[in-house]
Design an enzyme around this catalytic site. Structure first.
Site, mmCIF file in Angstrom:
data_model
loop_
_atom_site.group_PDB
_atom_site.id
_atom_site.type_symbol
_atom_site.label_atom_id
_atom_site.label_comp_id
_atom_site.label_asym_id
_atom_site.label_seq_id
_atom_site.Cartn_x
_atom_site.Cartn_y
_atom_site.Cartn_z
ATOM 1 N N HIS A 44 3.104 -25.757 -27.733
ATOM 2 C CA HIS A 44 3.411 -24.344 -27.493
ATOM 3 C C HIS A 44 3.994 -24.142 -26.096
ATOM 4 O O HIS A 44 5.054 -23.517 -25.930
ATOM 5 C CB HIS A 44 2.136 -23.513 -27.676
ATOM 6 C CG HIS A 44 2.335 -22.036 -27.474
ATOM 7 N ND1 HIS A 44 2.531 -21.164 -28.515
ATOM 8 C CD2 HIS A 44 2.373 -21.275 -26.344
ATOM 9 C CE1 HIS A 44 2.675 -19.931 -28.052
ATOM 10 N NE2 HIS A 44 2.586 -19.974 -26.728
ATOM 11 N N GLU A 45 3.315 -24.687 -25.091
ATOM 12 C CA GLU A 45 3.768 -24.497 -23.709
ATOM 13 C C GLU A 45 5.059 -25.258 -23.426
ATOM 14 O O GLU A 45 5.878 -24.814 -22.617
ATOM 15 C CB GLU A 45 2.673 -24.903 -22.722
ATOM 16 C CG GLU A 45 1.387 -24.077 -22.814
ATOM 17 C CD GLU A 45 1.606 -22.572 -22.715
ATOM 18 O OE1 GLU A 45 2.568 -22.140 -22.032
ATOM 19 O OE2 GLU A 45 0.820 -21.810 -23.322
ATOM 20 N N HIS A 62 7.861 -22.988 -24.233
ATOM 21 C CA HIS A 62 8.145 -22.102 -23.102
ATOM 22 C C HIS A 62 8.921 -22.846 -22.020
ATOM 23 O O HIS A 62 9.896 -22.334 -21.454
ATOM 24 C CB HIS A 62 6.837 -21.594 -22.494
ATOM 25 C CG HIS A 62 6.179 -20.480 -23.249
ATOM 26 N ND1 HIS A 62 6.814 -19.284 -23.534
ATOM 27 C CD2 HIS A 62 4.923 -20.354 -23.755
ATOM 28 C CE1 HIS A 62 5.976 -18.486 -24.194
ATOM 29 N NE2 HIS A 62 4.828 -19.110 -24.346
ATOM 30 N N GLU A 84 8.311 -16.056 -26.209
ATOM 31 C CA GLU A 84 7.312 -16.507 -27.177
ATOM 32 C C GLU A 84 7.971 -17.088 -28.422
ATOM 33 O O GLU A 84 7.413 -17.978 -29.075
ATOM 34 C CB GLU A 84 6.381 -15.356 -27.565
ATOM 35 C CG GLU A 84 5.446 -14.893 -26.454
ATOM 36 C CD GLU A 84 4.507 -15.984 -25.966
ATOM 37 O OE1 GLU A 84 4.246 -16.955 -26.717
ATOM 38 O OE2 GLU A 84 4.040 -15.878 -24.824
#
Length: 517
Positions: free
Chosen positions: A294-295, A298, A324
């Site tokens: 997820h990160e 980003h 996001e």
């Protein structure tokens, strides 16, 4: 002949004046970009202080760090609201913008004006109080979360809500306070539109959850013992696994790093220094790897920013919903796909030999299990939006004054029981689980589900332009996917004035929640 000479001299003087005016406008724009770059660099330093506070700093340093951040915020505020900056913006505007050579330069001017108006309408006292409260809020939240006691956080959170209302009234007097806060994260979005979006999907999501729970494959699912939490999921080995996956996806460790924090996040001062965090648990190995992917999503957005406009507003991510969308694109559309686990299963086997007997199908089934849970960041793809809708409903009520801060834990428990059928046992498991409110990010939560919707819409488009995308995922060849996102999203930055406009350009239509469903 005399008249001809006079006319010629007049034309010459006119042309000379136009050249001088154009040169003056170019110089004004160049000077404006220098000022904007200075502000961005100072903001980068503040971001680095924030990262350090959340990752490395000891509790005894809280007071001094708060002073440093407040002092720095004052300097940034002075530069953001300086008469010189306003004069440069006005000068470029008055020139008719004819000297601006492309849409990126015009977007720089647009956002410079937008930023100036937003910040200059706040008093210096507001800025300093806001910064001080957000620093105090984070430290208070950390301790309150440890003690599972919202009461310890309620007082400072009340102050945070009040300062956000006060600032909203100053910067956007023609909007409702909540809309003003939402707009800081999601340009052009309103709580009215969010209400329509969320009410259109909430009943369908609840119905889908009920269907899944009543199915035999869901109600009887018990993870294989190898995938259940145990000391076999060594924390250091999890870190090694996460680093390997992050590198494979494309995170540049020469321009970033991976650490541990209470709440996973992406930070850092510059696209060449992007810092991500995750958290590991031997009782829930999936938390660390999913958080990392997820990160990294980003981080790829940050590392892929357009360096032709380094430190300028147009290179910034367009909105938190778009940000996001990048993390959820990699987490939901890639990480949770069967093809990803075709590639990743042997890698997990290598790091954790006790999983050698676990097949691709079993990993895929485990990663996509749907089961209502208390913690948002651990929630599955289906139940996740209900966590976001709950936060949205509570934030809206706080700004409208229909709910008091002290009532939040009780209301949280009631809503979790209604929507997910869960009995929340304590505040750490409930209202205190997320960092956002402690750092003043009210209006941020809707961006998560908007991001999931954008991610689905982008994936639908990318499948038409990279028809063999699933084969690429299954073989761990992520570069073409990453470069498509870089070209269409990352490098575009804030060129357009809204996520809807970006989606129209990339996918030929604005946000369409039906694709997500």
């Amino acid at each position: 002949l005399s008249l001809t000479r006079k006319a010629s001299r007049s034309v010459s003087r006119s042309m000379s004046l136009k050249v001088k005016d154009n040169e003056s406008s170019v110089l004004a724009f160049d000077e404006l970009t220098k000022k904007l770059s200075e502000i961005e660099k100072l903001s980068g330093i503040k971001n680095l202080l924030d990262w350090d506070e959340m990752v490395l700093m000891k509790s005894g340093s809280v007071a001094a760090r708060g002073d440093h951040k407040t002092f720095l915020s004052g300097i940034i505020y002075e530069k953001q609201t300086s008469p010189e900056l306003k004069n440069l913006i006005d000068s470029v505007n008055q020139s008719g913008k004819s000297h601006l050579t492309n849409d990126f330069e015009r977007a720089i001017l647009r956002d410079a004006e937008r930023d100036y108006n937003l910040v200059s309408r706040k008093s210096r006292d507001m800025v300093l109080r806001e910064t001080e409260l957000e620093g105090k809020g984070y430290q208070t939240w950390t301790k309150a979360r440890e003690n599972k006691s919202f009461k310890e956080f309620a007082s400072v959170f009340t102050d945070i809500v009040n300062i956000k209302k006060e600032i909203a009234g100053a910067i956007s007097p023609n909007q409702s306070p909540y809309n003003a806060n939402i707009d800081l994260f999601e340009r052009g979005m309103t709580h009215e539109r969010l209400h329509n979006i969320f009410t259109s999907i909430k009943p369908n999501i609840i119905s889908l959850i009920q269907q899944i729970q009543s199915s035999s494959c869901s109600s009887t699912y018990i993870p294989p013992s190898e995938l259940q939490g145990s000391e076999l999921w060594n924390i250091n080995t999890q870190k090694e696994l996460c680093i390997e996956i992050a590198k494979s996806i494309g995170f540049d460790f020469e321009k970033g790093r991976l650490d541990v924090s209470v709440h996973p996040f992406t930070g850092g001062p510059h696209p060449t220094d992007v810092r991500i965090t995750t958290r590991y648990s031997s009782s829930n190995w999936l938390e660390g790897i999913a958080g990392t992917v997820h990160e990294v999503g980003h981080a790829l957005y940050e590392q892929g920013r357009n360096m032709n406009y380094n430190n300028l507003p147009v290179s910034r991510p367009l909105s938190m919903g778009v940000h996001e969308s990048q993390s959820l694109f990699w987490e939901r559309m890639i990480f949770q796909s069967y093809e990803f686990w075709t590639w990743c299963t042997p890698i997990v086997h290598k790091h954790f030999p006790h999983t050698q007997s676990i097949t691709v199908d079993q990993f895929y089934r485990h990663v996509n299990n749907v089961s209502p849970g208390f913690i948002r960041v651990d929630a599955d793809e289906v139940t996740y939006p209900l966590h976001i809708i709950l936060r949205f409903e509570l934030e809206k009520a706080l700004f409208e004054g229909s709910i008091e801060v002290n009532d939040l834990p009780t209301v949280w428990k009631e809503r979790m029981r209604e929507s997910l059928g869960l009995e929340v046992e304590n505040d750490a498991q409930g209202i205190l689980q997320d960092i956002h409110w402690s750092i003043g990010a009210l209006g941020y939560f809707p961006s998560y589900t908007l991001g999931a919707m954008i991610a689905a819409q982008l994936f639908e488009k990318i499948e038409t332009e990279i028809p063999n995308i699933r084969t690429l995922i299954a073989t761990g060849e992520f570069s073409e996917i990453r470069e498509w996102l870089r070209k269409n999203i990352h490098e575009i930055g804030s060129l357009y004035d809204s996520p809807d406009k970006l989606l129209e350009v990339v996918t030929a239509k604005p946000l369409d929640p039906s694709i997500f469903m």
